[in-house]
Design a protein around this motif. Sequence first.
Motif, PDB file in Angstrom:
ATOM      1  N   TYR A 145       4.518   7.401  -8.584  1.00  0.00           N
ATOM      2  CA  TYR A 145       4.019   6.692  -9.691  1.00  0.00           C
ATOM      3  C   TYR A 145       4.777   5.261  -9.053  1.00  0.00           C
ATOM      4  O   TYR A 145       4.822   4.171  -9.908  1.00  0.00           O
ATOM      5  N   PRO A 203      -7.339  -1.420 -13.329  1.00  0.00           N
ATOM      6  CA  PRO A 203      -6.667  -1.787 -13.197  1.00  0.00           C
ATOM      7  C   PRO A 203      -6.870  -3.306 -11.995  1.00  0.00           C
ATOM      8  O   PRO A 203      -6.256  -3.312 -11.703  1.00  0.00           O
ATOM      9  N   ALA A 214      -3.003  -0.992 -21.835  1.00  0.00           N
ATOM     10  CA  ALA A 214      -3.045   0.198 -21.440  1.00  0.00           C
ATOM     11  C   ALA A 214      -4.356  -0.211 -20.755  1.00  0.00           C
ATOM     12  O   ALA A 214      -4.550   0.885 -19.524  1.00  0.00           O
ATOM     13  N   TRP A 227       2.165   3.426  -8.192  1.00  0.00           N
ATOM     14  CA  TRP A 227       0.428   2.989  -8.606  1.00  0.00           C
ATOM     15  C   TRP A 227       0.597   2.183 -10.013  1.00  0.00           C
ATOM     16  O   TRP A 227       0.281   1.485 -10.072  1.00  0.00           O
ATOM     17  N   LEU A 228       1.305   3.260 -10.644  1.00  0.00           N
ATOM     18  CA  LEU A 228       1.502   2.293 -12.065  1.00  0.00           C
ATOM     19  C   LEU A 228       2.709   1.180 -12.201  1.00  0.00           C
ATOM     20  O   LEU A 228       2.113   0.442 -12.813  1.00  0.00           O
ATOM     21  N   VAL A 278      -0.523   7.673 -22.401  1.00  0.00           N
ATOM     22  CA  VAL A 278      -0.396   6.648 -22.923  1.00  0.00           C
ATOM     23  C   VAL A 278      -1.263   6.475 -24.325  1.00  0.00           C
ATOM     24  O   VAL A 278      -1.037   5.655 -25.117  1.00  0.00           O
ATOM     25  N   MET A 279      -2.668   6.371 -24.203  1.00  0.00           N
ATOM     26  CA  MET A 279      -3.601   5.866 -24.930  1.00  0.00           C
ATOM     27  C   MET A 279      -3.736   6.671 -26.533  1.00  0.00           C
ATOM     28  O   MET A 279      -2.977   5.768 -27.667  1.00  0.00           O
ATOM     29  N   GLU A 320       0.923  -1.190   0.235  1.00  0.00           N
ATOM     30  CA  GLU A 320      -0.071  -0.235  -0.103  1.00  0.00           C
ATOM     31  C   GLU A 320       0.832   1.428  -0.002  1.00  0.00           C
ATOM     32  O   GLU A 320       0.320   2.030  -0.507  1.00  0.00           O
ATOM     33  N   MET A 321       1.675   0.923   0.659  1.00  0.00           N
ATOM     34  CA  MET A 321       2.858   2.983   0.518  1.00  0.00           C
ATOM     35  C   MET A 321       3.471   2.180  -1.445  1.00  0.00           C
ATOM     36  O   MET A 321       3.572   3.593  -1.185  1.00  0.00           O
ATOM     37  N   PRO A 378      -6.501   6.913  -4.312  1.00  0.00           N
ATOM     38  CA  PRO A 378      -6.214   8.835  -4.084  1.00  0.00           C
ATOM     39  C   PRO A 378      -5.406   8.698  -5.870  1.00  0.00           C
ATOM     40  O   PRO A 378      -5.863   9.508  -6.024  1.00  0.00           O
ATOM     41  N   LYS A 379      -4.824   7.911  -6.809  1.00  0.00           N
ATOM     42  CA  LYS A 379      -4.085   7.856  -7.210  1.00  0.00           C
ATOM     43  C   LYS A 379      -4.756   8.113  -8.602  1.00  0.00           C
ATOM     44  O   LYS A 379      -4.168   7.799  -9.867  1.00  0.00           O
ATOM     45  N   GLY A 409      -3.352   7.738 -18.760  1.00  0.00           N
ATOM     46  CA  GLY A 409      -3.743   6.417 -18.993  1.00  0.00           C
ATOM     47  C   GLY A 409      -4.636   7.809 -20.946  1.00  0.00           C
ATOM     48  O   GLY A 409      -4.025   6.996 -21.997  1.00  0.00           O
ATOM     49  N   TYR A 464       0.812  -1.466 -10.818  1.00  0.00           N
ATOM     50  CA  TYR A 464      -1.206  -2.570 -11.538  1.00  0.00           C
ATOM     51  C   TYR A 464      -0.114  -3.579 -12.806  1.00  0.00           C
ATOM     52  O   TYR A 464      -1.056  -3.924 -13.342  1.00  0.00           O
ATOM     53  N   LEU A 485      -0.412   5.314 -27.899  1.00  0.00           N
ATOM     54  CA  LEU A 485      -0.261   3.974 -28.828  1.00  0.00           C
ATOM     55  C   LEU A 485      -1.031   3.839 -29.941  1.00  0.00           C
ATOM     56  O   LEU A 485      -0.360   3.995 -31.070  1.00  0.00           O
ATOM     57  N   ARG A 544      -1.015  14.306   5.481  1.00  0.00           N
ATOM     58  CA  ARG A 544      -0.493  15.269   4.527  1.00  0.00           C
ATOM     59  C   ARG A 544      -1.242  14.213   3.399  1.00  0.00           C
ATOM     60  O   ARG A 544      -0.684  15.040   1.895  1.00  0.00           O
ATOM     61  N   HIS A 545      -1.935  12.563   2.691  1.00  0.00           N
ATOM     62  CA  HIS A 545      -2.500  12.482   2.242  1.00  0.00           C
ATOM     63  C   HIS A 545      -3.596  12.842   1.141  1.00  0.00           C
ATOM     64  O   HIS A 545      -3.848  13.282   0.095  1.00  0.00           O
ATOM     65  N   ARG A 575      -3.723   8.472 -13.044  1.00  0.00           N
ATOM     66  CA  ARG A 575      -3.885   7.224 -13.340  1.00  0.00           C
ATOM     67  C   ARG A 575      -4.801   7.377 -14.917  1.00  0.00           C
ATOM     68  O   ARG A 575      -5.090   7.360 -15.781  1.00  0.00           O
ATOM     69  N   MET A 593       1.721   2.002  -3.257  1.00  0.00           N
ATOM     70  CA  MET A 593       0.358   2.630  -3.768  1.00  0.00           C
ATOM     71  C   MET A 593       0.071   3.799  -3.807  1.00  0.00           C
ATOM     72  O   MET A 593      -0.900   4.605  -4.690  1.00  0.00           O
ATOM     73  N   ARG A 594       0.748   4.078  -2.389  1.00  0.00           N
ATOM     74  CA  ARG A 594       0.011   5.604  -1.694  1.00  0.00           C
ATOM     75  C   ARG A 594       1.723   6.578  -2.033  1.00  0.00           C
ATOM     76  O   ARG A 594       1.101   7.545  -2.583  1.00  0.00           O
ATOM     77  N   ASP A 595       2.397   5.681  -1.635  1.00  0.00           N
ATOM     78  CA  ASP A 595       3.705   7.025  -1.336  1.00  0.00           C
ATOM     79  C   ASP A 595       5.401   6.884  -2.212  1.00  0.00           C
ATOM     80  O   ASP A 595       5.937   7.981  -2.392  1.00  0.00           O
ATOM     81  N   PHE A 619      -4.996   1.141 -16.861  1.00  0.00           N
ATOM     82  CA  PHE A 619      -5.075   2.529 -16.507  1.00  0.00           C
ATOM     83  C   PHE A 619      -6.751   3.124 -16.152  1.00  0.00           C
ATOM     84  O   PHE A 619      -7.191   3.544 -15.657  1.00  0.00           O
TER      85      PHE A 619
END
Lengths: 444, 306
Positions: free
Chosen positions: A88, A264, A257, A90-91, B282-283, A80-81, B270-271, B279, A94, B286, B74-75, B275, A83-85, A261
């Motif tokens: 990129y 996921p 993709a 999360w990228l 990127v799409m 999770e870290m 949160p992202k 996306g 995923y 591509l 902070r989040h 994302r 994913m969150r901190d 994107f």
Amino acid sequence: MSHESTYVPGTGFERWVDKRLPLVRLGYDSFIDFPTPKNLNYWYTFGGILSIILVWQIVTGIVLAMHYTAHTDYAFQSVEMIMRDVNYGWLLRYAHSNGASMFFIAVYLHIARGLYYGSYKEPREILWGLGVVIFLLMMGTAFMGYVLPWGQMSYWGATVITSLASAVPLIGDPIKTLLWGGFAVDNPTLNRFYALHYLMPFLIAGVVILHIWALHVPGNNNPSGVEVKTKKDTVPFHPYYTVKDGFAIVCFFILFAAFLFYMPNTLGHPDNYIEADPMVTPAHIVPEWYFLPFYAMLRAITFDIGIPFTDIVLINSKLGGVLVMLGSILILFVLPWLDRSKVRSMRYRPVAKLWLILFFLDVCLLGWLGAQLAEQPYILISQLATAYYFAYFLIVLPVLAITETPKALPRSISESVTADKAGMRKRKTPVGMTAGGSHPAPAE
Amino acid sequence: MTLKRTLAALGAVLPLALAGGASAAEGKIKELKEPSWTWEGIFGRYDQQQLQRGYQVYREVCSSCHSMKLVAFRHLAEDGGPFYLEECPVELGLPSTTDCSDPAANPIVKALAADYQIEAGVDDSGDPLIRPGLPADYLPSPYANRQQAMLANGGAYPPDMSLLVKSRVKGRNYIYSLITGYEEPPAILDVPPGQYYNPYYPGDTASMVREEYLDEEGHILHEYELPPGGAFKMAPPLQDGIVTYEDGSPETVDQYARDVVSFLQWSSEPKLEQRKEMGGFVMLYLFAFAGIVYASYRQIWRNVEH
Ligand code: HEM
């Protein structure tokens, strides 16, 4: 390599290197001037796609490993870290988890191609067998990778699958203890799975090299199943197939993709976003989608096999399930010797083709069944579907090798291409205009 | 069979197969409500106002029982989060060197955090240090441990909310339906004290059917139908008016539920905005690249019959 080398070192330096380690020559002869049948269709692009995804998984995996903590107290939080901190992160995560799914989509299509065009037949048995080895290693890698985020499905999936080892007579329990590194799935299990998950992709890469070597000795099969006769049947790999594979790879990445994107988590299970808890069993333990057909076969064996009219059990249902599941993959190793038909491509095997299409549908059905609860009528349907899975290899193919009359084979790849083109033109002509359209075309 | 033809056939068949595959596995529940959410779809984004209201509902209602351990103050101030600021609001009169887009400097979040007293290890003399919260602190949990939480909630553990939306099937619609969907239990059910009937809760109603509605074998009498859902140990958390909104949004259970679910979606993902934004690029890239490679392919192969 099987063809004459055509590499000519251009500079003095290249000549110097070539005398000492002809690595450039190897690359040139394998991927630049390698003579490749000119009629390969898009089904033949999945090999290239698979190589790219292997590299993709290794690169994203190594960067993930820089941030991941393999300890039961921290694994879930560390993911999770990421994913969150992590920038990129999360990228990255995923990309890796959906990358595993893309890997399996590609490998299933790659295997299906081999089954359809008879690529497993003489002289490509070793090539095919190495492919099955890669498939097994991939399944092991993905299974262990799925344990790493230490969610509920990680934990319970690991428990269910490793417990299968105890079905093996006598040495089953010691094997299970060895897998676990203790008496339940716990921190030692997570650690060894992490070590192996890091190792196995490199083993895969090694086997992939052998796989490509074994490909380049006889050369590619092709949709007609007829061997290359003359140079007119081939084109050099580069630029013809680099560009065709390249186009397919870009298209595949569009699919990738779309998942990465926009959906996921669609291919994953929600329960894996709950941290592993040995005290709470999920209502419904299901593996990742790519294991479902095999999971269905495992669960289809609900009966003991014993000596009729006695109480003696030779194989209990659990061991039976494990044997069937393993057998469903191991049988692929002997496929070249089960299907003795001389004709490779299903294009020229009108009967076998229908049974093969039925086989593909059967595997999809098994995949669906693997996600259902273990209750009737699903159990019965799973048993029938499992029976057909094995019957295709053990009965249908051996029998058809003798009884089926294949269509006339083209004399060469070039001839088959010309015939195809003619067929295509005919199909495009309005029906009323073809004289005697329902008669078989005269042999060309 | 060419790949192109097979793909076309799959496109026709796959939706049917998927529709058939979505058979419900859990105990039967009422069909979920499906409100529309701003973040759905390719261009969907969070509504920042709504996230702020959702945080307020979480903070004033849910957080008295549910923790949110993966989210730090902070989040809340990061791009895409409820209190992200591109620039410092002028009315605060902050020095021009303050960068409010920096989550650690965001004045709103600093104030939110400072409302809490946080146990932060020990001070220089080794005594427990209790200080006002900082943006770097994680949202404090209502209970010290799981046991305490269960004791206070009749033996049930209120699950951590950080990933609640992603950890339930169709999480957003499920949570929305659940917290807006409490009903009087049907007459044939005898709901034990301390539990609450909800037609959307994936529990089991069979064990609660009153004896007079059962036959000798313990099956429900055939003129009655087993009600959907189940009973669980969370009392209806929302009532009209329990949270006072400053932006004039309706103070109804329905609005609270939409807002808090949006906030929970944000805490799970949160992202999401980054994302989808990436996306899009990127799409486009591509598709353009695919076009170029396809053109090269046609060009290179033009003289080969294949
Ligand atoms: C054959 C190639 C590979 C496959 C099929 C594969 C598959 C997987 C899968 C299915 C997961 C679980 C995804 C999730 O739900 O989070 C995973 C996680 C992970 N993999 Fe791999 N992997 C491969 C290569 C690698 C390599 C080469 C490394 C690094 C050395 C690596 C490192 C990791 C790490 C650290 C995780 C845990 C983080 C996470 O769960 O996102 N993987 N892998």
